[in-house]
Design a protein around this motif. Structure first.
Motif, PDB file in Angstrom:
ATOM      1  N   GLU A   3       0.826  -1.202   0.000  1.00 35.51           N
ATOM      2  CA  GLU A   3       0.000   0.000   0.000  1.00 35.51           C
ATOM      3  C   GLU A   3       0.863   1.256   0.000  1.00 35.51           C
ATOM      4  OE1 GLU A   3      -3.854  -1.713   2.414  1.00 35.51           O
ATOM      5  OE2 GLU A   3      -2.951   0.166   3.015  1.00 35.51           O
ATOM      6  N   SER A   4       1.885   1.281   0.839  1.00 39.83           N
ATOM      7  CA  SER A   4       2.712   2.482   0.898  1.00 39.83           C
ATOM      8  C   SER A   4       3.500   2.660  -0.396  1.00 39.83           C
ATOM      9  CB  SER A   4       3.644   2.452   2.108  1.00 39.83           C
ATOM     10  OG  SER A   4       4.543   1.367   2.019  1.00 39.83           O
ATOM     11  N   ASP A   6       2.551   1.502  -3.346  1.00 34.43           N
ATOM     12  CA  ASP A   6       1.553   1.837  -4.355  1.00 34.43           C
ATOM     13  C   ASP A   6       1.109   3.296  -4.265  1.00 34.43           C
ATOM     14  OD1 ASP A   6       1.636  -0.729  -5.329  1.00 34.43           O
ATOM     15  OD2 ASP A   6      -0.210  -1.387  -4.331  1.00 34.43           O
ATOM     16  N   SER A   7       1.304   3.913  -3.108  1.00 32.13           N
ATOM     17  CA  SER A   7       0.890   5.309  -2.936  1.00 32.13           C
ATOM     18  C   SER A   7       1.875   6.290  -3.578  1.00 32.13           C
ATOM     19  CB  SER A   7       0.735   5.633  -1.448  1.00 32.13           C
ATOM     20  OG  SER A   7       2.010   5.668  -0.824  1.00 32.13           O
ATOM     21  N   ILE A   8       3.025   5.804  -4.012  1.00 32.63           N
ATOM     22  CA  ILE A   8       4.014   6.680  -4.651  1.00 32.63           C
ATOM     23  C   ILE A   8       3.564   6.921  -6.092  1.00 32.63           C
ATOM     24  CG2 ILE A   8       6.424   6.936  -5.354  1.00 32.63           C
ATOM     25  CD1 ILE A   8       7.092   5.036  -2.967  1.00 32.63           C
ATOM     26  N   PRO A   9       3.303   8.169  -6.449  1.00 30.78           N
ATOM     27  CA  PRO A   9       2.738   8.466  -7.774  1.00 30.78           C
ATOM     28  C   PRO A   9       3.641   8.069  -8.938  1.00 30.78           C
ATOM     29  CG  PRO A   9       2.656  10.397  -6.326  1.00 30.78           C
ATOM     30  CD  PRO A   9       3.488   9.378  -5.643  1.00 30.78           C
ATOM     31  N   ARG A  17      11.011   8.560  -8.213  1.00 33.51           N
ATOM     32  CA  ARG A  17      10.057   7.513  -7.832  1.00 33.51           C
ATOM     33  C   ARG A  17      10.791   6.263  -7.370  1.00 33.51           C
ATOM     34  NH1 ARG A  17       6.831   3.583 -11.166  1.00 33.51           N
ATOM     35  NH2 ARG A  17       5.172   2.903  -9.777  1.00 33.51           N
ATOM     36  N   LYS A  24      10.961   3.218   0.899  1.00 33.08           N
ATOM     37  CA  LYS A  24       9.816   2.579   1.572  1.00 33.08           C
ATOM     38  C   LYS A  24      10.119   1.116   1.869  1.00 33.08           C
ATOM     39  CE  LYS A  24       6.354   5.733   1.166  1.00 33.08           C
ATOM     40  NZ  LYS A  24       5.369   6.145   2.126  1.00 33.08           N
TER      41      LYS A  24
END
Length: 131
Positions: A3-4, A6-9, A17, A24
């Protein structure tokens, strides 16, 4: 973790990125214990890219180049170096030196397109020395 990560745009610059994704993962222990592991992985990825190029498989070459870049970003993270800034600085340095090479070639009547890489590399060394 996913989740964390996946939250990186995806819209971020790719190097930034990659660095955020790796940071993370490192926070939960998915990381090398020291920079040597990251450097070894970088060397491994270089060899894999060489093999992919030799095989002529474009898809595999593309993938291995991405892995190499990702590994280079990991090294930059270990040495507390922002990969975006480092690449920008390297690009600026190359552009500056290349401009000197072009100027020297023009001053000396050298046709860059008709010159060998060896001849141009001598101009490059001159530009580098002049810094």
């Amino acid at each position: 973790v996913s989740e964390s990560i996946d939250s990186i745009p995806r819209e971020l610059p790719a190097l930034m990125r990659a660095q955020k994704i790796q940071s993370k993962a490192a926070k939960v222990g998915f990381d090398w214990s020291e920079v040597g592991g990251a450097l070894d992985k970088l060397s491994e990825e270089i060899e894999e890219l060489k093999q992919a190029i030799a095989s002529g498989n474009e898809a595999n070459t593309f993938e291995e180049l991405g892995d190499l870049l990702f590994s280079a970003v990991n090294v930059s993270r270990f040495i507390n170096c922002d990969s975006e800034e480092a690449l920008t600085a390297a690009s600026d340095k190359f552009s500056s030196r290349f401009s000197v090479v072009e100027r020297l070639a023009t001053q000396r009547g050298i046709d860059m397109k008709a010159s060998s890489l060896e001849e141009l590399d001598k101009l490059w060394d001159e530009a580098k020395f002049a810094e």
